[in-house]
Design a protein around this motif. Structure first.
Motif, PDB file in Angstrom:
ATOM      1  N   MET A 103      51.025  58.033   7.203  1.00 59.54           N
ATOM      2  CA  MET A 103      52.301  58.734   7.305  1.00 59.54           C
ATOM      3  C   MET A 103      52.390  59.924   6.362  1.00 59.54           C
ATOM      4  N   HIS A 104      51.821  59.801   5.157  1.00 58.67           N
ATOM      5  CA  HIS A 104      52.067  60.791   4.120  1.00 58.67           C
ATOM      6  C   HIS A 104      50.879  61.695   3.798  1.00 58.67           C
ATOM      7  N   ASP A 105      49.672  61.317   4.235  1.00 61.39           N
ATOM      8  CA  ASP A 105      48.496  62.151   3.967  1.00 61.39           C
ATOM      9  C   ASP A 105      47.490  61.970   5.103  1.00 61.39           C
ATOM     10  N   PRO A 106      47.738  62.580   6.265  1.00 64.53           N
ATOM     11  CA  PRO A 106      46.855  62.391   7.421  1.00 64.53           C
ATOM     12  C   PRO A 106      45.401  62.772   7.148  1.00 64.53           C
ATOM     13  N   GLU A 107      45.169  63.776   6.318  1.00 63.87           N
ATOM     14  CA  GLU A 107      43.792  64.161   6.022  1.00 63.87           C
ATOM     15  C   GLU A 107      43.069  63.049   5.261  1.00 63.87           C
ATOM     16  N   LEU A 108      43.750  62.413   4.333  1.00 67.17           N
ATOM     17  CA  LEU A 108      43.156  61.291   3.616  1.00 67.17           C
ATOM     18  C   LEU A 108      42.897  60.128   4.575  1.00 67.17           C
ATOM     19  N   PHE A 109      43.816  59.906   5.515  1.00 64.06           N
ATOM     20  CA  PHE A 109      43.621  58.836   6.492  1.00 64.06           C
ATOM     21  C   PHE A 109      42.364  59.097   7.324  1.00 64.06           C
ATOM     22  N   ALA A 110      42.130  60.340   7.669  1.00 61.18           N
ATOM     23  CA  ALA A 110      40.921  60.689   8.425  1.00 61.18           C
ATOM     24  C   ALA A 110      39.671  60.423   7.593  1.00 61.18           C
ATOM     25  N   ARG A 111      39.723  60.693   6.281  1.00 61.62           N
ATOM     26  CA  ARG A 111      38.578  60.381   5.420  1.00 61.62           C
ATOM     27  C   ARG A 111      38.303  58.879   5.404  1.00 61.62           C
ATOM     28  N   ILE A 112      39.372  58.081   5.305  1.00 61.68           N
ATOM     29  CA  ILE A 112      39.207  56.622   5.321  1.00 61.68           C
ATOM     30  C   ILE A 112      38.575  56.180   6.635  1.00 61.68           C
ATOM     31  N   ARG A 113      39.075  56.712   7.741  1.00 65.22           N
ATOM     32  CA  ARG A 113      38.526  56.339   9.041  1.00 65.22           C
ATOM     33  C   ARG A 113      37.029  56.661   9.115  1.00 65.22           C
ATOM     34  N   GLY A 114      36.638  57.794   8.552  1.00 62.90           N
ATOM     35  CA  GLY A 114      35.217  58.151   8.546  1.00 62.90           C
ATOM     36  C   GLY A 114      34.383  57.161   7.755  1.00 62.90           C
ATOM     37  N   HIS A 115      34.872  56.728   6.602  1.00 65.71           N
ATOM     38  CA  HIS A 115      34.124  55.740   5.808  1.00 65.71           C
ATOM     39  C   HIS A 115      34.101  54.375   6.497  1.00 65.71           C
ATOM     40  N   VAL A 116      35.193  54.005   7.183  1.00 58.99           N
ATOM     41  CA  VAL A 116      35.204  52.750   7.939  1.00 58.99           C
ATOM     42  C   VAL A 116      34.151  52.795   9.038  1.00 58.99           C
ATOM     43  N   ASP A 117      34.109  53.897   9.780  1.00 58.75           N
ATOM     44  CA  ASP A 117      33.135  54.038  10.864  1.00 58.75           C
ATOM     45  C   ASP A 117      31.704  53.997  10.337  1.00 58.75           C
ATOM     46  N   ALA A 118      31.494  54.476   9.111  1.00 61.52           N
ATOM     47  CA  ALA A 118      30.150  54.492   8.520  1.00 61.52           C
ATOM     48  C   ALA A 118      29.773  53.152   7.898  1.00 61.52           C
ATOM     49  N   GLY A 119      30.692  52.190   7.870  1.00 64.75           N
ATOM     50  CA  GLY A 119      30.401  50.891   7.286  1.00 64.75           C
ATOM     51  C   GLY A 119      30.476  50.860   5.779  1.00 64.75           C
ATOM     52  N   ARG A 120      31.105  51.858   5.168  1.00 64.79           N
ATOM     53  CA  ARG A 120      31.159  51.941   3.714  1.00 64.79           C
ATOM     54  C   ARG A 120      32.534  51.563   3.167  1.00 64.79           C
ATOM     55  N   TRP A 121      33.503  51.479   4.034  1.00 66.29           N
ATOM     56  CA  TRP A 121      34.867  51.050   3.664  1.00 66.29           C
ATOM     57  C   TRP A 121      35.202  49.866   4.562  1.00 66.29           C
ATOM     58  N   GLU A 122      35.363  48.689   3.976  1.00 66.68           N
ATOM     59  CA  GLU A 122      35.616  47.489   4.771  1.00 66.68           C
ATOM     60  C   GLU A 122      37.095  47.126   4.752  1.00 66.68           C
ATOM     61  N   ILE A 123      37.643  46.922   5.947  1.00 69.82           N
ATOM     62  CA  ILE A 123      38.995  46.401   6.084  1.00 69.82           C
ATOM     63  C   ILE A 123      38.913  44.877   5.994  1.00 69.82           C
ATOM     64  N   THR A 124      39.547  44.315   5.007  1.00 69.60           N
ATOM     65  CA  THR A 124      39.572  42.866   4.857  1.00 69.60           C
ATOM     66  C   THR A 124      41.026  42.405   4.793  1.00 69.60           C
ATOM     67  N   GLY A 125      41.232  41.118   4.793  1.00 64.31           N
ATOM     68  CA  GLY A 125      42.609  40.609   4.743  1.00 64.31           C
ATOM     69  C   GLY A 125      43.308  40.783   6.069  1.00 64.31           C
ATOM     70  N   GLY A 126      43.720  42.010   6.354  1.00 62.45           N
ATOM     71  CA  GLY A 126      44.271  42.338   7.656  1.00 62.45           C
ATOM     72  C   GLY A 126      45.738  42.041   7.844  1.00 62.45           C
ATOM     73  N   TRP A 127      46.395  41.388   6.874  1.00 62.31           N
ATOM     74  CA  TRP A 127      47.814  41.100   7.011  1.00 62.31           C
ATOM     75  C   TRP A 127      48.610  42.335   6.600  1.00 62.31           C
ATOM     76  N   TRP A 128      49.942  42.310   6.803  1.00 65.11           N
ATOM     77  CA  TRP A 128      50.726  43.486   6.454  1.00 65.11           C
ATOM     78  C   TRP A 128      50.730  43.717   4.954  1.00 65.11           C
ATOM     79  N   ILE A 129      50.763  42.667   4.196  1.00 63.07           N
ATOM     80  CA  ILE A 129      50.777  42.729   2.738  1.00 63.07           C
ATOM     81  C   ILE A 129      50.191  41.407   2.257  1.00 63.07           C
ATOM     82  N   GLN A 130      49.947  41.245   0.962  1.00 68.78           N
ATOM     83  CA  GLN A 130      49.543  39.938   0.448  1.00 68.78           C
ATOM     84  C   GLN A 130      50.822  39.169   0.094  1.00 68.78           C
ATOM     85  N   PRO A 131      51.276  38.272   0.978  1.00 69.83           N
ATOM     86  CA  PRO A 131      52.591  37.670   0.792  1.00 69.83           C
ATOM     87  C   PRO A 131      52.557  36.484  -0.159  1.00 69.83           C
TER      88      PRO A 131
END
Length: 536
Positions: free
Chosen positions: A59-87
């Motif tokens: 929402m607040h930094d689309p260019e940074l979001f694109a950088r994250i997406r690039g690292h995710v696609d490259a296998g260098r940034w792992e999405i873990t947890g997956g919930w909305w927050i750590q409740p």
């Protein structure tokens, strides 16, 4: 040789010793720093979980979001947890847990086309027995937690198969050693991660990165891991991620111990701290669940009803965060929390009543005034309800009755209206109502009744230590009885509490009782009973 999977991550408390706006800043700054670290260190891997963090960046930094997406696609940034927050993993209701997971899952599937198999709640204060079932239902196979720690609960090993009940699904679970934060590599922290492993398991995880207020891994920490990869005898350090660790041990999981039941206790005191947030989140969960029921019955729901409902569920999921719901944040931060939850209740209220009015358009004409009730839940309703029908500014007839859908009389009792100024009749009506889940009940007021089905308040009786009418019986030595309901009289005691907000270090109050309340005999005033404590 034990392989130490070094997990570079950042623990983010979006609300704690700061308001949510500071949590937004920490999310943006941490993700920007993590991208910089990955750009500068091609061998490093970063792990980050909560969907709320990604949404804020998007929402607040689309260019940074694109950088994250690039690292995710490259296998260098792992999405873990997956919930909305750590409740908090004890206090939310069942639907609250399901929505917590679903909000994150929907987001990650939509934005990244994936949902992690590894759930992650490192800092939550305990873990309810229902969680393995919720995780398995969402397609998650693995879990990472830290609390309760070794001094709070003995587990057979650091890696175990967890099931909440004897017949519930199993989730392979890992307990973090020492801390989820580390700014530099220290041997005792690494060796703690290698302790208490099941026989035959040669892999473990060690977490590093600056956390709580964000930050993530530093260049110094990354250099430490690289430089000390083989510095400790019997240990080999490597950059890794949770999914890589669980893949490494997958073939041996059938040999690790099994644990059945809750994972408790840690910070039990926070569950009695700041009652308004507990009520606010619970009311939000229940109100949105009712709004969903009402909208499903709506003949013409608003075009944006589904997206609005999802957005407000995200708000409730955000307020389930373990420090927020635990009541351990700054008092000033809760003013904004209360305002956000108020918006949830306002939305649910409008959604439910708007949906009900649209349902009413399908009712046939009727010469009698009607009272309509809608059971917006998935449970049978059988309880007392009150209503103040508007019958005009005229005198109340001597006799009238309520009729159900089959013209059968419905017993009721007249009460004083809420307002001091009486604008019309009959005032406030009390009646017993039963309704199936999602059922619309329509009662009608019959002004031409030859006999009334009104009842009057029963006579109050009392004696030494007791008071009763036809509905309730209160006895100071036995409690309160109402039909099948029995309540003990409350015990009020004054004890010392020298602990912090979380009650770290204790599991119960065992000290001296300084004073206890005693109960006066019941007194009657104007037909009402009063039971009051007196000091000892």
């Amino acid at each position: 040789m034990i392989t130490i999977h070094m997990i570079l991550h950042a623990h983010l408390d979006p609300i704690w010793l700061w308001p949510w706006q500071a949590g937004l800043d920490e999310a943006l700054a941490t993700c920007r720093s993590a991208c910089d670290r990955l750009d500068n260190n091609p061998d490093a891997i970063f792990t980050q979980g909560e969907a709320w963090v990604y949404q804020q960046v998007e929402m607040h930094d689309p260019e940074l979001f694109a950088r994250i997406r690039g690292h995710v696609d490259a296998g260098r940034w792992e999405i873990t947890g997956g919930w909305w927050i750590q409740p908090d993993c004890n206090a939310p209701g069942g639907v609250g847990f399901e929505k917590q997971i679903a909000c994150g899952k929907n987001y990650f599937l939509d934005r990244f086309g994936q949902f992690p198999e590894v759930a992650f709640n490192a800092d939550s204060f305990g873990h309810a027995a229902t969680l393995p079932g919720y995780m398995a239902a969402a397609g998650q196979k693995y879990y990472i937690m830290m609390r309760p720690q070794e001094h709070e609960m003995t587990l057979p090993s650091r890696l175990f198969r967890w099931r909440g009940y004897a017949d519930s699904p199993e989730i392979a679970t890992f307990r973090i050693a020492r801390s989820y934060n580390a700014s530099r590599i220290e041997e005792d922290h690494v060796r703690a991660a290698a302790s208490d492993l099941p026989d035959g398991i040669q892999h473990t995880m060690c977490f590093g990165g600056i956390g709580d207020h964000g930050g993530g891994p530093s260049e110094a920490l990354i250099a430490d891991i690289r430089d000390q990869a083989n510095a400790f005898e019997g240990l080999r350090l490597q950059f890794s991620s949770p999914s890589r660790f669980f893949a490494a041990v997958a073939a041996d999981l059938h040999r690790v111990p099994q644990v059945t039941g809750e994972l408790q206790f840690h910070a039990i005191g926070c569950y009695t701290v700041h009652r308004p947030i507990k009520l606010g989140v619970k009311r939000g969960e229940q109100a949105l669940e009712q709004a969903e029921t009402a909208l499903r019955a709506d003949p013409k729901p608003p075009a944006n009803a589904t997206s609005d409902l999802e957005e407000h569920w995200r708000t409730v999921a955000f307020m389930q965060f373990h420090d927020t719901l635990g009541g351990t944040c700054l008092p000033s931060a809760y003013r904004q929390v209360d305002a956000h939850l108020g918006a949830v209740l306002a939305f649910a209220d409008k959604a439910m009543h708007g949906s009900l009015r649209r349902q009413l358009t399908a009712l046939p004409d009727d010469p009698r005034q009607r009272l309509v009730f809608f059971n917006a839940s998935d449970q049978m309703f059988n309880d007392w309800v009150e209503a103040e029908p508007w019958m005009g500014m005229r005198g109340c007839p001597e006799t009238f009755s309520l009729l159900d859908e089959n013209d059968a009389p419905v017993p009721f009792q007249l009460l004083h209206p809420e307002a001091i100024v009486r604008m019309g009749w009959p005032g406030r009506i009390l009646l017993r109502l039963q309704a199936e889940p999602g059922q619309l009940r329509v009662l009608r007021i019959n002004e031409q009744a030859s006999t009334s089905t009104m009842t009057t308040a029963s006579t109050l009786e009392g004696g030494p230590g007791w008071a009763a009418n036809s509905c309730l019986h209160a006895d100071l030595s036995k409690g309160i009885r109402a039909e099948k309901l029995a309540l003990q009289m409350p015990q009020l005691s004054l004890l010392d509490d020298c602990t912090d907000t979380w009650s770290h270090g204790i599991s119960r109050y065992t000290g001296e009782t300084h004073a206890s309340a005693c109960w006066n005999a019941p007194a009657t005033t104007s037909g009402m009973a009063r039971l009051a404590p007196r000091s000892s």
